[in-house]
Design a protein around this motif. Structure first.
Motif, PDB file in Angstrom:
ATOM      1  N   ARG A  86       2.687   0.154  10.269  1.00  0.00           N
ATOM      2  CA  ARG A  86       1.486  -0.684  10.305  1.00  0.00           C
ATOM      3  C   ARG A  86       1.728  -2.035   9.658  1.00  0.00           C
ATOM      4  NH1 ARG A  86      -2.585   4.314   8.882  1.00  0.00           N
ATOM      5  NH2 ARG A  86      -3.404   4.621  10.991  1.00  0.00           N
ATOM      6  N   ARG A  87       2.469  -2.025   8.541  1.00  0.00           N
ATOM      7  CA  ARG A  87       2.750  -3.305   7.870  1.00  0.00           C
ATOM      8  C   ARG A  87       3.567  -4.191   8.786  1.00  0.00           C
ATOM      9  NH1 ARG A  87       3.292  -0.573   2.836  1.00  0.00           N
ATOM     10  NH2 ARG A  87       5.530  -0.272   3.187  1.00  0.00           N
ATOM     11  N   GLN A  88       4.567  -3.621   9.433  1.00  0.00           N
ATOM     12  CA  GLN A  88       5.400  -4.407  10.352  1.00  0.00           C
ATOM     13  C   GLN A  88       4.576  -4.933  11.517  1.00  0.00           C
ATOM     14  OE1 GLN A  88       9.136  -3.301  11.920  1.00  0.00           O
ATOM     15  NE2 GLN A  88       9.868  -2.325  10.038  1.00  0.00           N
ATOM     16  N   HIS A 115      -5.781  -3.708   8.313  1.00  0.00           N
ATOM     17  CA  HIS A 115      -5.344  -2.452   8.940  1.00  0.00           C
ATOM     18  C   HIS A 115      -6.328  -2.031  10.021  1.00  0.00           C
ATOM     19  CE1 HIS A 115      -1.768  -1.497   6.754  1.00  0.00           C
ATOM     20  NE2 HIS A 115      -2.363  -1.512   5.579  1.00  0.00           N
ATOM     21  N   GLN A 169      -3.214   1.412  -2.311  1.00  0.00           N
ATOM     22  CA  GLN A 169      -2.290   1.009  -1.246  1.00  0.00           C
ATOM     23  C   GLN A 169      -1.590   2.210  -0.633  1.00  0.00           C
ATOM     24  OE1 GLN A 169      -1.831  -1.841   0.371  1.00  0.00           O
ATOM     25  NE2 GLN A 169      -3.508  -2.670  -0.859  1.00  0.00           N
ATOM     26  N   SER A 226      -1.513 -10.072   2.339  1.00  0.00           N
ATOM     27  CA  SER A 226      -1.857  -9.747   3.722  1.00  0.00           C
ATOM     28  C   SER A 226      -2.055 -11.018   4.510  1.00  0.00           C
ATOM     29  CB  SER A 226      -3.150  -8.938   3.760  1.00  0.00           C
ATOM     30  OG  SER A 226      -3.104  -7.881   2.861  1.00  0.00           O
ATOM     31  N   GLN A 241       1.422  -5.674  11.564  1.00  0.00           N
ATOM     32  CA  GLN A 241       0.620  -6.804  11.096  1.00  0.00           C
ATOM     33  C   GLN A 241       1.459  -8.058  11.029  1.00  0.00           C
ATOM     34  OE1 GLN A 241      -1.642  -6.698   7.522  1.00  0.00           O
ATOM     35  NE2 GLN A 241      -2.456  -4.647   7.936  1.00  0.00           N
ATOM     36  N   ARG A 271       4.732   1.847   6.876  1.00  0.00           N
ATOM     37  CA  ARG A 271       5.702   0.796   7.190  1.00  0.00           C
ATOM     38  C   ARG A 271       5.489   0.268   8.599  1.00  0.00           C
ATOM     39  NH1 ARG A 271      11.100   3.813   5.627  1.00  0.00           N
ATOM     40  NH2 ARG A 271      12.155   1.827   5.959  1.00  0.00           N
ATOM     41  N   HIS A 321       9.357  -8.233   3.814  1.00  0.00           N
ATOM     42  CA  HIS A 321       7.933  -8.081   4.086  1.00  0.00           C
ATOM     43  C   HIS A 321       7.295  -6.833   3.494  1.00  0.00           C
ATOM     44  CE1 HIS A 321       7.849 -11.508   6.825  1.00  0.00           C
ATOM     45  NE2 HIS A 321       9.057 -11.122   7.169  1.00  0.00           N
ATOM     46  N   SER A 322       8.088  -6.055   2.775  1.00  0.00           N
ATOM     47  CA  SER A 322       7.491  -4.844   2.210  1.00  0.00           C
ATOM     48  C   SER A 322       6.939  -5.149   0.824  1.00  0.00           C
ATOM     49  CB  SER A 322       8.541  -3.743   2.119  1.00  0.00           C
ATOM     50  OG  SER A 322       9.530  -4.107   1.195  1.00  0.00           O
ATOM     51  N   ALA A 333      -6.640  -6.058   2.667  1.00  0.00           N
ATOM     52  CA  ALA A 333      -5.578  -5.265   3.297  1.00  0.00           C
ATOM     53  C   ALA A 333      -6.193  -4.219   4.220  1.00  0.00           C
ATOM     54  CB  ALA A 333      -4.711  -4.605   2.231  1.00  0.00           C
ATOM     55  N   GLU A 378      12.745  -6.096   7.029  1.00  0.00           N
ATOM     56  CA  GLU A 378      11.644  -5.416   6.380  1.00  0.00           C
ATOM     57  C   GLU A 378      11.623  -5.656   4.886  1.00  0.00           C
ATOM     58  OE1 GLU A 378      11.542  -1.256   6.644  1.00  0.00           O
ATOM     59  OE2 GLU A 378       9.411  -1.226   6.211  1.00  0.00           O
TER      60      GLU A 378
END
Lengths: 257, 175
Positions: free
Chosen positions: B160-162, A43, A7, B97, B164, B158, B91-92, A39, B88
């Motif tokens: 990219r996660r946000q 991305h 990750q 996913s 998504q 962070r 969602h972190s 995941a 955040e």
């Protein structure tokens, strides 16, 4: 390699920023782990979306043109310009520099000329005259006649001086004319011809000298300014600038032709 | 106008990256007019300081000036007035996913993607823009944004996660 490590490294992997060995390790883990592969796929989806959604903002053509014009405007003030009939525009950045330079120039000139002509009377009077001249410089008085055309500057001195200074067009050698000014040095009115080289101002003071029809060049330096003094054809010349010595000599040489 | 058309070193090394400058400016300021002003101001500063540029990466140098100019001057972006701040914390970490299929559909909606990117906090947004839109290396980004490479990676992560999560959320709102 475990999920936690993957990750962390997944972004480097996405961006090809990992070394080969680590990247192969990540790849191997992805092939074995459905969660991490999921995941990774997500991305990739977002990455592709960012690159294909027309999100890249191209500079509008008007902006490009405007910047190109502004750039050329600035660059022009740094390179030799062809002689123009009309006076130069006033909002040039180097003019601010010129005022500051002029203040120091006069101080240096006064000192040098006092040394060079110490046998002449009126040294102290010259100092006083220069002080009042410095005050006039503080009102941003670099030129009385602002023109890059020698045919405008030279006749301007007629009636104001008891001699007619030679004004030369040195633009093609990199020293465009900025204008002319009446000045006072060593207790007499002199012509100040103002030239420019890149962003440096050169004041060329001219006055007649009866005693020494010609004299060898003398270079004096003080506080970062240089003064090159020579005499030729019955005239004294003092070129003052914060230009380096070599380029000041180039200027003098160009003028002497 | 009779001037020689030879390009100066500045025009050759820096001006070709005007679009990159404008793109970054646009994503920092969130509007066209401010972006133009910022890009123009940055170019003029670059011209002024060109004498101190001794490298070969004109693009990174110009982008650093854009960013620096913006941070010291303009800092107004719609996102600061936007609705709910993204939480955040929720969602972190190791939350699952989103469904890839939903994300794919969301990805096809250009406006949705744009809003998701605009919705990012600027420290994440600028890194994502420099990486995904400008294709810069972590090292270049680190120099432009004046942060260590490790911070580049973590802000990218962070961001990219946000993204998504935002895309998935906006997709759901549409249903």
């Amino acid at each position: 390699m475990n999920c936690a490590e993957t990750q962390e490294l997944i972004h480097g992997y996405l961006d090809s920023e990992l070394d080969l060995v680590t990247s192969l390790d990540v790849q191997r883990h992805l092939q074995q782990c459905a969660t991490c592969m999921q995941a990774y796929k997500n991305h990739r989806i977002v990455q592709a979306a960012l690159r294909t959604s027309g999100l890249y903002a191209e500079a509008p053509p008007t902006l490009r043109e405007r910047i190109r014009a502004l750039t050329r405007d600035e660059m022009e003030s740094e390179s030799p310009a062809p002689a123009k009939a009309e006076p130069l525009a006033h909002r040039r950045p180097w003019q601010v520099l010129a005022v500051a330079a002029s203040l120091a120039l006069v101080a240096v000139t006064a000192w040098v000329l006092a040394r060079a002509t110490s046998s002449r009377p009126g040294g102290l009077l010259a100092q006083e005259t220069i002080s009042s001249h410095v005050r006039s410089l503080m009102a941003e008085h670099l030129t009385d006649v602002a023109s890059s055309d020698q045919h405008t500057v030279k006749p301007w001195f007629t009636g104001k001086l008891d001699f007619s200074p030679q004004v030369k067009d040195l633009a093609s050698q990199g020293f465009p004319l900025v204008g002319g000014r009446l000045d006072y040095l060593n207790d007499r009115p002199v012509a100040a011809l103002v030239y420019r080289h890149r962003q440096h101002i050169i004041n060329l003071f001219v006055w007649p000298e009866a005693e020494q029809p010609s004299a060898p060049e003398k270079m004096v330096s003080r506080q970062g300014y240089h003064l090159l003094h020579w005499a030729a054809g019955g005239m004294n010349y003092g070129a003052v600038s914060d230009l380096n010595e070599a380029e000041l000599r180039e200027f003098a040489y160009a003028f002497q032709q | 106008m009779g001037k020689p058309q030879e390009l100066s070193p500045f025009e050759e090394i820096v001006l070709p990256h005007l679009s990159a400058a404008y793109n970054l400016a646009r994503w920092l300021t969130c509007n066209d007019t401010d972006a133009e002003d910022l890009a123009q101001e940055a170019c003029m500063r670059a011209l002024k300081f060109f004498g101190s540029f001794h490298g070969t990466n004109g693009r990174a140098w110009l982008l650093a000036i854009v960013r620096n100019t913006w941070y010291t001057r303009l800092q107004k972006c719609r996102v600061e007035e936007a609705g709910t701040p993204f939480e955040e914390e929720i969602h972190s970490g190791s939350h699952p996913s989103p469904d890839s299929a939903a994300l794919l559909i969301a990805a096809e909606d250009r406006e949705l993607v744009r809003q998701a990117l605009e919705g990012l906090p600027v420290e994440f947004r600028e890194v994502v823009v420099l990486r995904e839109l400008e294709g810069l290396s972590y090292r270049d980004i680190s120099e432009i944004a004046q942060i260590p490479v490790g911070t580049v990676m973590s802000r990218l992560a962070r961001g990219r996660r946000q993204l998504q999560a935002q895309m998935a959320a906006r997709m759901q709102e549409k249903d």
